[in-house]
Design an enzyme around this catalytic site. Sequence first.
Site, PDB file in Angstrom:
ATOM      1  N   ASN A   1       0.734  -1.307   0.133  1.00  0.00           N
ATOM      2  CA  ASN A   1      -0.084   0.020  -0.095  1.00  0.00           C
ATOM      3  C   ASN A   1       0.817   1.299  -0.028  1.00  0.00           C
ATOM      4  O   ASN A   1       2.018   1.243   0.585  1.00  0.00           O
ATOM      5  CB  ASN A   1      -1.003   0.085   0.917  1.00  0.00           C
ATOM      6  CG  ASN A   1      -0.465   0.793   2.633  1.00  0.00           C
ATOM      7  OD1 ASN A   1      -0.403   2.004   2.379  1.00  0.00           O
ATOM      8  ND2 ASN A   1       0.383  -0.176   3.295  1.00  0.00           N
TER       9      ASN A   1
ATOM     10  N   SER B   1       5.828   5.352   8.575  1.00  0.00           N
ATOM     11  CA  SER B   1       5.191   5.147   7.234  1.00  0.00           C
ATOM     12  C   SER B   1       6.159   5.330   5.905  1.00  0.00           C
ATOM     13  O   SER B   1       6.568   6.311   5.797  1.00  0.00           O
ATOM     14  CB  SER B   1       3.935   5.954   6.919  1.00  0.00           C
ATOM     15  OG  SER B   1       3.575   5.831   5.604  1.00  0.00           O
TER      16      SER B   1
ATOM     17  N   PHE C   1      -1.522   8.453   4.168  1.00  0.00           N
ATOM     18  CA  PHE C   1      -1.913   9.062   5.281  1.00  0.00           C
ATOM     19  C   PHE C   1      -3.354   9.799   4.623  1.00  0.00           C
ATOM     20  O   PHE C   1      -3.421  11.076   4.860  1.00  0.00           O
ATOM     21  CB  PHE C   1      -1.178  10.173   6.097  1.00  0.00           C
ATOM     22  CG  PHE C   1      -0.201   9.376   6.962  1.00  0.00           C
ATOM     23  CD1 PHE C   1      -0.605   8.446   7.535  1.00  0.00           C
ATOM     24  CD2 PHE C   1       1.096  10.045   7.149  1.00  0.00           C
ATOM     25  CE1 PHE C   1       0.217   7.740   8.253  1.00  0.00           C
ATOM     26  CE2 PHE C   1       1.917   9.550   7.776  1.00  0.00           C
ATOM     27  CZ  PHE C   1       1.687   8.188   8.650  1.00  0.00           C
TER      28      PHE C   1
ATOM     29  N   ASN D   1       5.828  -1.384  11.215  1.00  0.00           N
ATOM     30  CA  ASN D   1       5.082  -0.893  10.025  1.00  0.00           C
ATOM     31  C   ASN D   1       5.400  -1.643   8.887  1.00  0.00           C
ATOM     32  O   ASN D   1       6.187  -2.811   9.193  1.00  0.00           O
ATOM     33  CB  ASN D   1       5.474   0.494  10.039  1.00  0.00           C
ATOM     34  CG  ASN D   1       4.601   1.468   9.405  1.00  0.00           C
ATOM     35  OD1 ASN D   1       3.653   0.909   8.535  1.00  0.00           O
ATOM     36  ND2 ASN D   1       3.976   2.680   9.949  1.00  0.00           N
TER      37      ASN D   1
ATOM     38  N   ASN E   1       5.242   5.914   3.024  1.00  0.00           N
ATOM     39  CA  ASN E   1       4.391   6.593   2.097  1.00  0.00           C
ATOM     40  C   ASN E   1       4.205   8.175   1.943  1.00  0.00           C
ATOM     41  O   ASN E   1       3.511   8.812   1.257  1.00  0.00           O
ATOM     42  CB  ASN E   1       2.925   5.987   1.939  1.00  0.00           C
ATOM     43  CG  ASN E   1       2.963   4.392   1.644  1.00  0.00           C
ATOM     44  OD1 ASN E   1       4.038   4.128   0.843  1.00  0.00           O
ATOM     45  ND2 ASN E   1       2.397   3.668   2.375  1.00  0.00           N
ATOM     46  N   THR E   2       5.095   8.698   3.141  1.00  0.00           N
ATOM     47  CA  THR E   2       4.937  10.143   3.177  1.00  0.00           C
ATOM     48  C   THR E   2       6.584  10.437   2.861  1.00  0.00           C
ATOM     49  O   THR E   2       7.248   9.965   3.751  1.00  0.00           O
ATOM     50  CB  THR E   2       4.455  10.761   4.534  1.00  0.00           C
ATOM     51  OG1 THR E   2       2.982  10.253   4.704  1.00  0.00           O
ATOM     52  CG2 THR E   2       4.733  12.291   4.571  1.00  0.00           C
TER      53      THR E   2
ATOM     54  N   LYS F   1       6.191   3.770  16.742  1.00  0.00           N
ATOM     55  CA  LYS F   1       6.126   2.955  15.953  1.00  0.00           C
ATOM     56  C   LYS F   1       7.167   2.959  14.733  1.00  0.00           C
ATOM     57  O   LYS F   1       7.530   4.106  14.319  1.00  0.00           O
ATOM     58  CB  LYS F   1       4.554   2.962  14.928  1.00  0.00           C
ATOM     59  CG  LYS F   1       4.561   1.749  14.226  1.00  0.00           C
ATOM     60  CD  LYS F   1       3.172   1.661  13.716  1.00  0.00           C
ATOM     61  CE  LYS F   1       2.917   0.432  12.760  1.00  0.00           C
ATOM     62  NZ  LYS F   1       1.373   0.215  12.301  1.00  0.00           N
TER      63      LYS F   1
HETATM   64  C1  LIG Z   1      -3.637  -0.372   3.798  1.00  0.00           C
HETATM   65  C2  LIG Z   1      -2.813  -0.108   4.871  1.00  0.00           C
HETATM   66  C3  LIG Z   1      -2.945   1.295   5.499  1.00  0.00           C
HETATM   67  C4  LIG Z   1      -2.017   1.223   6.619  1.00  0.00           C
HETATM   68  N1  LIG Z   1      -2.124   2.443   7.347  1.00  0.00           N
HETATM   69  C5  LIG Z   1      -1.063   2.665   8.226  1.00  0.00           C
HETATM   70  C6  LIG Z   1      -1.175   3.990   9.258  1.00  0.00           C
HETATM   71  O1  LIG Z   1      -2.197   4.661   8.806  1.00  0.00           O
HETATM   72  N2  LIG Z   1      -0.405   3.979  10.125  1.00  0.00           N
HETATM   73  C7  LIG Z   1       0.366   2.930  10.685  1.00  0.00           C
HETATM   74  O2  LIG Z   1       1.214   3.272  11.389  1.00  0.00           O
HETATM   75  N3  LIG Z   1       0.531   1.851   9.919  1.00  0.00           N
HETATM   76  C8  LIG Z   1      -0.426   1.749   8.888  1.00  0.00           C
HETATM   77  N4  LIG Z   1      -0.153   0.491   8.446  1.00  0.00           N
HETATM   78  C9  LIG Z   1       0.606  -0.498   8.864  1.00  0.00           C
HETATM   79  C10 LIG Z   1      -0.026  -1.649   9.680  1.00  0.00           C
HETATM   80  O3  LIG Z   1      -0.525  -0.862  10.932  1.00  0.00           O
HETATM   81  C11 LIG Z   1       0.807  -2.551  10.120  1.00  0.00           C
HETATM   82  O4  LIG Z   1       1.898  -2.133  10.944  1.00  0.00           O
HETATM   83  C12 LIG Z   1       1.377  -3.302   9.083  1.00  0.00           C
HETATM   84  O5  LIG Z   1       0.496  -3.620   7.774  1.00  0.00           O
HETATM   85  C13 LIG Z   1       1.995  -4.785   9.242  1.00  0.00           C
HETATM   86  O6  LIG Z   1       0.888  -5.416   9.927  1.00  0.00           O
HETATM   87  P1  LIG Z   1       0.184  -6.723   8.895  1.00  0.00           P
HETATM   88  O7  LIG Z   1       1.301  -7.658   8.361  1.00  0.00           O
HETATM   89  O8  LIG Z   1      -0.751  -7.347  10.010  1.00  0.00           O
HETATM   90  O9  LIG Z   1      -0.583  -6.004   8.161  1.00  0.00           O
HETATM   91  C14 LIG Z   1      -1.098   0.195   7.153  1.00  0.00           C
HETATM   92  C15 LIG Z   1      -1.079  -1.067   6.439  1.00  0.00           C
HETATM   93  C16 LIG Z   1      -2.191  -1.074   5.381  1.00  0.00           C
HETATM   94  C17 LIG Z   1      -2.119  -2.482   4.535  1.00  0.00           C
END
Ligand SMILES: Cc1cc2nc3c(=O)[nH]c(=O)nc-3n(C[C@H](O)[C@H](O)[C@H](O)COP(=O)(O)O)c2cc1C
Length: 384
Positions: free
Chosen positions: A117, A186, A121, A270, A188-189, A241
């Site tokens: 992804n 993140s 934000f 993350n 993505n920023t 995080k």
């Molecule tokens: C679509 C998407 C959006 C996410 N948005 C955020 C976010 O806004 N802030 C954040 O700290 N992590 C964000 N994450 C990361 C998740 O909170 C998590 O740390 C990461 O996906 C690893 O866990 P998982 O393997 O269970 O998905 C996002 C993940 C995905 C897939």
Amino acid sequence: MGWPYRKLVRPIIFAQEAERAHNFALTSLATVARDQFLSDIVGKIFGSPELPINLFGLRFPNPVGLAAGMDKFAAAVPAWEKLGFGFCELGGVTWHAQPGNPEPRMFRAPADEAIVNRMGFNNDGAEALAQKLAEWKAAGRWPTHPVGINLGKSKVTPLDQAAEDYARSFGTLQGLADFFVINVSSPNTPNLRQLQDKAALDEILAAVQEINHMPSRESKVENRESAPRPSIFDPRPILIKIAPDLSFNAIDEILELAEQRHINGIVATNTTITRPKTKDPSTQKIYAETGGLSGKPLRDHSTQIVRHIYRQTKGKLPVIGVGGIFTADDAWEKIIAGASLVQVYTGMVYEGPSIAKAIVHGLIEKMKKTGVHDLSQVIGNSVK
Ligand SMILES: Cc1cc2nc3c(=O)[nH]c(=O)nc-3n(C[C@H](O)[C@H](O)[C@H](O)COP(=O)(O)O)c2cc1C
């Protein structure tokens, strides 16, 4: 529900573009969340048994939480408890409202049970989130489990003004959630992850903690109310995080800062900017997309980071383990590596709405087999 979801429901959901499917799921859950009757039914089907753990002065009914990013707009706050989660982390939210990156920006890689992804934000800003949370509270629909908020930096804010950006969001939301996560990880920023550097992170932590522990605010309220300080201005637990792509040395610097700034825990991790090798052409195509990778390929690396933090801090700094958790075995691995709590995002996309309940049941079974009665006896057991 795991098997029927995978075989019957998931193919229908996966026929839709990933973000569309996400929005549909969130809208459905928001409908459930607003209605007591529907919520009770969902709670009866998906609710988890108790497996309590106390942390940060909060009681978590079970250790399996919803990871940040799933409910960025606080659209379904009361629903997560009904789906069996022991806590939820809302957001990421930034001070300024922003649209995020252009779509498409969320991609499934089913062969690897992963997601890439680059949402960036997308959110309505801290003030709008505060209003939404206040509405849930006023409607009497606030969940009984702890609620956290993930704080990010607005894209328009230059890096050297990041501290103020985070502090403003925190100050606006402090009274409305139980704990806060400073997200400097993140991918993505643009340049956000540079904020994991010592000096930049220190500035952010100092600014947030100054507001968190502001005596003038407390006394002002005391004078006005002429009553004991209301809990909305009690200092909140603050966590950081981190990215899975940091070196252990860089993580150690963050741990030092965390101690100096009285940070309550680390969320690890993350998404990653790295990609595993794959021969599958459709997976290769997804992995060529810019963004952060989550799900199964992230699991073992994030566990290693949890273990490293536990070892370095001798288990004194709580860790929320997140990355590739799909099953009770995955959650157990994170817990014995040192996680006090765990979180799930991608696992829910692939395993469905019963994932929290299935994990909690599995953890209880494992504890019975191991002969332990309290989850805290298990944390960090594999760390030598
Ligand atoms: C679509 C998407 C959006 C996410 N948005 C955020 C976010 O806004 N802030 C954040 O700290 N992590 C964000 N994450 C990361 C998740 O909170 C998590 O740390 C990461 O996906 C690893 O866990 P998982 O393997 O269970 O998905 C996002 C993940 C995905 C897939």
